[in-house]
Design a protein around this motif. Sequence first.
Motif: not given
Lengths: 187, 205
Positions: B56-59
């Motif tokens: 998953a993309h992590i911010t």
Amino acid sequence: MDALVNKRIKQVLKGDQNAYADIVNLYQHKLYQVCFRMLGNKQEAEDIAQEAFIRAYINLHSYDQNRKFSTWLYRIGTNLCIDRIRKKKPDYYLDAEVAGTEGLDMYSQIAADEQSPEAAVEQMELQDRIQYEISRLPDKYRSVIVLKYIEELSLQEISEILDMPLGTVKTRIHRGREALRKQLNNL
Amino acid sequence: MKTCASKFVDYMHEYLDGDISREHEQSLKQHLQTCPDCQQHMHELSDTVAFIKSAAHITAPPSFEEQVISRLPKRKNSVGIKRWFRQHPLLMAAALFCLFMSATVLGSFPNDNQFSVTKKPNIVVEGQTVTVPAGEVVKGDIVVKNGDIIIEGEVDGNVTVINGNYMASTAVVTGQVEEIDEMFEWLWFKIKDGFNNLMAVFSNK
Ligand SMILES: [Zn+2]
């Protein structure tokens, strides 16, 4: 984007500290993500990513504007991560477990909004597992795998970031993929 | 499990990196059709790549930018000003002249012969002689005007004597000892003092 970045960098070099906020804003997620994947811990990732931005600010005069800013920034960030990993090596496996929990917390927040609970659980387990497997990779493979598959950078860029020949990057990616494959098979 | 030439595994990785030559690709494809083990290996590698790519993309947390900005080192003005003075000695002289002429400096010129000393709890004053007794430690600077100072104990600071004598044998003074006799020296003392204060103001910025 590069033109905007170079403009902001010139402003910062002239003494306008506020212009640096735009630079942080542009790259914060990319850099934080690399640090999180490398370190497997939210708090440490935040710490190291902030440190990287601060070091970049202090050394901005030595940045060569003919090259990509992101490459330079990633280089500072990955070096800090590798240093941190080497310093805490003794409790390597303990950290890998903590990393899993972190991923779970984080993902459950994202997932709660848009997915059914069952799907969220399934996804959670996957995300948990991905971070766990990354954490188990030796650090010399971890950095190339993260840059290649999480950040989706070219082999050429990775070679510049890690300051190693293209051939070495390829070898490490090959070995990293093999190491991951074996990890996944030994379930 | 039979072992194939390791070149086929190399070709698999070349293929995954997207920089395989047509020749190698041809050779790999032919081999995979006849070798279940290598087929399995290729399959596992593709799955591994798919697995890692599904991360998953992590911010960064929402306060990230703000925190970086708040942690940036403040610009060091004092360095700039000190350098500026060094590069412009004439202007520095002019600045000192202004200070020299300023009312505070001239107003504080000792135009009388009155004795005075910085107030300290553990000093002894007899007539126009100040004594720091043995065994006593005076914290901070001492300025004696129109009088003498005898130090038998310790002073943790600077000692300045104006129109007088500094007398000490086994004294311990952590700071500087200065004797000032002439009017010019008094002014110079005030100028240095003022200049240091000026510097302190800039470096505290
Ligand atoms: Zn084979």
